[in-house]
Design a protein around this motif. Structure first.
Motif, PDB file in Angstrom:
ATOM      1  N   LYS A  72     -37.228  48.120  87.505  1.00  0.00           N
ATOM      2  CA  LYS A  72     -37.282  47.058  86.492  1.00  0.00           C
ATOM      3  C   LYS A  72     -36.648  47.528  85.182  1.00  0.00           C
ATOM      4  O   LYS A  72     -36.548  48.714  84.913  1.00  0.00           O
ATOM      5  N   SER A 125     -38.849  43.167  83.212  1.00  0.00           N
ATOM      6  CA  SER A 125     -37.938  42.146  83.713  1.00  0.00           C
ATOM      7  C   SER A 125     -37.013  42.705  84.786  1.00  0.00           C
ATOM      8  O   SER A 125     -36.677  43.892  84.755  1.00  0.00           O
ATOM      9  N   PRO A 126     -36.567  41.849  85.708  1.00  0.00           N
ATOM     10  CA  PRO A 126     -35.543  42.287  86.663  1.00  0.00           C
ATOM     11  C   PRO A 126     -34.147  42.280  86.008  1.00  0.00           C
ATOM     12  O   PRO A 126     -33.189  42.776  86.591  1.00  0.00           O
TER      13      PRO A 126
END
Length: 190
Positions: A33, A57-58
């Motif tokens: 991530k 977040s990706p």
């Protein structure tokens, strides 16, 4: 920011809220991530209220500011409910996690008009049972991972084992206690 989970931690100096936020960022990063984990500094001293933050977040995270409208809030010390507006800006679609032995109904009256998800865990009991001392950050960390779903449990627990192994290499009993606290908190969180 699309697909970004924002978490705000409230605790007191010495309870490990800052450490938990940084550890969550480190472990999430190791699972692929993009992350941020940082405290808000002020006149910190042992026992004073502190705030820490996570973004996970990706996708690449381009914002670099405090989190005013979190998806989730973690309250490591329930005493802060009386002095800090912990639900300020909290999304109704998110949730709050509070370290307490009290029921959700007892806690709800301290959360002003917040009507989103409310989760509680008795991190004191979990940490004392597993570690022999009161270290609330480890149980709180497992509980927020479960609530948010920011990473797979298996990947989280594997990376935590590695992290604790490095940090406490000369104290294997501390590693085992922390791992047990993570597992117990994950399974007990309500």
């Amino acid at each position: 920011m699309k697909d970004c989970v924002e978490i705000r931690w409230h605790g007191r100096g010495g309870q490990g809220a800052k450490t938990a936020a940084l550890l969550l960022a480190d472990v999430a990063f190791k699972t692929g991530k993009y992350v941020q984990g940082f405290p808000e500094y002020g006149p910190e001293r042992m026992g004073a209220p502190i705030t820490a933050y996570n973004r996970i977040s990706p996708n690449v995270i381009r914002v670099h500011s405090n989190i005013d409208e979190p998806d989730y809030v973690v309250v490591v010390d329930e005493g802060l409910l009386e002095s800090v507006d912990v639900t300020k800006g909290l999304s109704e679609d998110g949730a709050i996690l509070i370290n307490t032995a009290k029921s959700k109904e007892e806690i709800k009256k301290h959360l002003k008009s917040y009507s989103g998800g409310i989760y509680t865990i008795d991190a004191r009991r979990v940490s004392v049972e597993c570690l022999g001392k009161y270290f609330p950050n480890t149980p709180m960390l497992a509980a927020i991972v479960k609530i948010t779903g920011v990473m797979e449990w298996g990947a989280f627990i594997k990376e935590m084992q590695i992290s604790f192994g490095h940090k406490f290499s000369s104290k294997p009993e501390v590693i085992n206690g922390n791992m047990n606290a993570l597992k117990k908190a994950y399974n007990q969180n309500k």
